[in-house]
Design an enzyme around this catalytic site. Sequence first.
Site, PDB file in Angstrom:
ATOM      1  N   GLN A  16     -63.096   2.169  77.934  1.00 65.53           N
ATOM      2  CA  GLN A  16     -62.038   2.824  77.186  1.00 65.53           C
ATOM      3  C   GLN A  16     -62.590   3.939  76.301  1.00 65.53           C
ATOM      4  OE1 GLN A  16     -60.338  -0.638  75.364  1.00 65.53           O
ATOM      5  NE2 GLN A  16     -62.258  -1.225  74.406  1.00 65.53           N
ATOM      6  N   HIS A  38     -53.497  -8.054  59.800  1.00 64.61           N
ATOM      7  CA  HIS A  38     -54.424  -9.178  59.867  1.00 64.61           C
ATOM      8  C   HIS A  38     -53.999 -10.375  59.015  1.00 64.61           C
ATOM      9  CE1 HIS A  38     -57.522  -6.053  61.229  1.00 64.61           C
ATOM     10  NE2 HIS A  38     -57.374  -6.895  62.230  1.00 64.61           N
ATOM     11  N   ASP A  92     -62.775  -5.127  65.844  1.00 70.74           N
ATOM     12  CA  ASP A  92     -62.906  -4.409  64.576  1.00 70.74           C
ATOM     13  C   ASP A  92     -63.361  -5.314  63.442  1.00 70.74           C
ATOM     14  OD1 ASP A  92     -60.480  -5.668  63.412  1.00 70.74           O
ATOM     15  OD2 ASP A  92     -59.393  -4.384  64.789  1.00 70.74           O
ATOM     16  N   GLU A 111     -65.405 -10.517  72.332  1.00 71.62           N
ATOM     17  CA  GLU A 111     -64.937  -9.143  72.512  1.00 71.62           C
ATOM     18  C   GLU A 111     -65.525  -8.578  73.791  1.00 71.62           C
ATOM     19  OE1 GLU A 111     -63.594  -5.595  72.773  1.00 71.62           O
ATOM     20  OE2 GLU A 111     -62.878  -6.702  71.005  1.00 71.62           O
ATOM     21  N   ASP A 113     -66.053 -11.407  78.751  1.00 71.57           N
ATOM     22  CA  ASP A 113     -64.684 -11.723  79.141  1.00 71.57           C
ATOM     23  C   ASP A 113     -64.166 -12.921  78.347  1.00 71.57           C
ATOM     24  OD1 ASP A 113     -62.339 -12.524  80.399  1.00 71.57           O
ATOM     25  OD2 ASP A 113     -63.071 -12.063  82.403  1.00 71.57           O
ATOM     26  N   GLY A 114     -63.196 -12.676  77.471  1.00 70.47           N
ATOM     27  CA  GLY A 114     -62.653 -13.745  76.647  1.00 70.47           C
ATOM     28  C   GLY A 114     -61.925 -14.803  77.454  1.00 70.47           C
ATOM     29  N   ASP A 148     -56.204 -11.346  69.541  1.00 70.58           N
ATOM     30  CA  ASP A 148     -56.096 -10.031  68.906  1.00 70.58           C
ATOM     31  C   ASP A 148     -56.392  -8.982  69.970  1.00 70.58           C
ATOM     32  OD1 ASP A 148     -55.935  -7.943  67.164  1.00 70.58           O
ATOM     33  OD2 ASP A 148     -57.636  -8.533  65.908  1.00 70.58           O
TER      34      ASP A 148
END
Length: 320
Positions: free
Chosen positions: A39, A70, A94, A114, A146-147, A164
Site C-alpha cells: 500500500q 481509539h 499505528d 500487523e 497475516d493476522g 483495527d
Amino acid sequence: MSAPAPAAKGSYALEALTDDFGFYVRADALLAERRSPMQHIEILDTPLFGRAMRIDGCFMTSERDEFFYHEPMIHLPAVSFGRPRSALIIGGGDGGAAEELLKHPDMQRVVLAELDADVVEMAREWLPAVHRGAFDDPRLELLLGDGRAFVEQCEERFDQIVLDLTDPFGPAVALYTREFYAACRSKLTPGGVLSLHIQSPIHRPETLARIVASLRSVFGVVRPYLQYVPLYGTLWAMAVASDSTDPLALDAAAVDARIAELGLRDLQLYNGATHQALLAQPNFLRELLAQPAQAIVEGDALDDPSLQADSMQALRVMPV
C-alpha cells in the site's frame, strides 16, 4: 524516506467516501511517503489535526483526533469486560489501540498482529503522539504477518480481541466474514469481548448491516454503537460482540466506578455518560438493523463505493 516537502499555499488532501460525498483537509507538508509492497503510506502535517497518516488515499489516524476512534474502540468493551489481562489486535499498526489497552492496570500481554511492517515503522517514527511509546512497552508483542492466519493457528485465548482494520473491500473482506468471526470467538476467554469498526451508517449502510448480521450469526451479544470521528468526516460505527458480556448492563455510575477502580487516566472522551451515549441507537439505525441482511461469508466480494481516482487520493491544490 523522502525529506519533508512543503505544500503550496492552498494545498488540500482530498478523500471521497462515496461517489456523492467527500471532504478535504488542509495540509502544509508531506512529511514522509512510502510505497510498501502492499500500500501507499503518507504522513501529512495539517493545521487542524497535526500529523496525520493516510493509507491508499484514506485517512487512518492523526495526533489530535485519534482519541475519538481509539477510546471507544478499546475502553467501552474493556470496561464492560471488567479487568482484561490479555488482548490481541489485528491491524492497528499505528499503535493507538495498543496504547489504550496498555492503560489497563491488569493488562499483562498485548499481541499486535500487523500485516505491513512499513505502517509500524512510519508510525513509530512520525506519530509518537498516537502510540505514546507503546511499541517499547515490554507487555507488547509485535507480530508482522497475516493476522487471520495467526488467529486460526494460535492456541492462546484473549480477554479482548480488537479488529483495527482497513475497510472491508478487496483482500480485507476475509477479515469481515462469519468464518473469521467464529475463529475469533474460539480465541476469546469466557466473557471475552471482540471490538471492531463497522463502517458509516450514513455512507455505507448496507455494508454495516451485513457486518452486524455476520457478528450476530456467531455471537450471542452484539452491540453496535456510534461515534463521530472528525478525521473520517462522518458518523462512524463500531461494535462489541461477546458470548455473555453486555455493555448495556452497566449504567453510567457503574462505568465511572470501574474507571476509578482501574485508575484509567488521560481519557479525553470515554466516561460513564459517553458509554451510555455511544450505545444509544437513533431510530434510523434501529430501522436499518431491523431489516434482513445477509452475513458475509467466504468468497463474498463487497463493492467499494468510494472513488478511487488518483486525483482524489493525492495531495493536490484546489482553488480557494
